[in-house]
Design a protein around this motif. Sequence first.
Motif: not given
Length: 169
Positions: A28-32, A56-60
């Motif tokens: 989820d913190s990946d912006k690229m 899908d995003r997951i917590p790092r």
Amino acid sequence: AGGHTTEILRLLSCLSESYSPRHYIFADSDKMSEAKIRSFEQKRAETFSNSQFTLDRIPRSREVRQSWTSSVVTSLYSILYSLPLTYRLKPDLILCNGPGTCVPVCICALLLGLLGIKRAIIVYVESICRVETLSLSGKILYYFSDYFIVQWPDLKEKYPKSVYLGRIV
């Protein structure tokens, strides 16, 4: 984020259209990564008209330079968050290449297999930048992946279960 995404997209560019739909999971913190994946899939759609994918995003599970103690808590949180996602997707194949985000997903997939719900084949490709030692993700998934691919002969010598295919990305 950036480097791992570039490597995995290079690998995916070699896959046929039968590998569809593709489900991308990233931190989820990946912006690229999202922009890179969307661009890749847009180009892929020009060749394969029935190209399907989800994001899908997951917590790092672990930030760079995060303490080991707090990593346990964030990793458990990431696993708990990933379990319903992995259950919903029920992947046939998980292709991953090193970011810590892949570990919770692979653990959840292993759990689904142990419970008899769905067995996924896990293919781990160690990053090309790992010449002499494995990444932390690699050290964990070496024991659990179905196929563990390294891109340097020295790693094949140190890790006999691995498969050396040369530089593939």
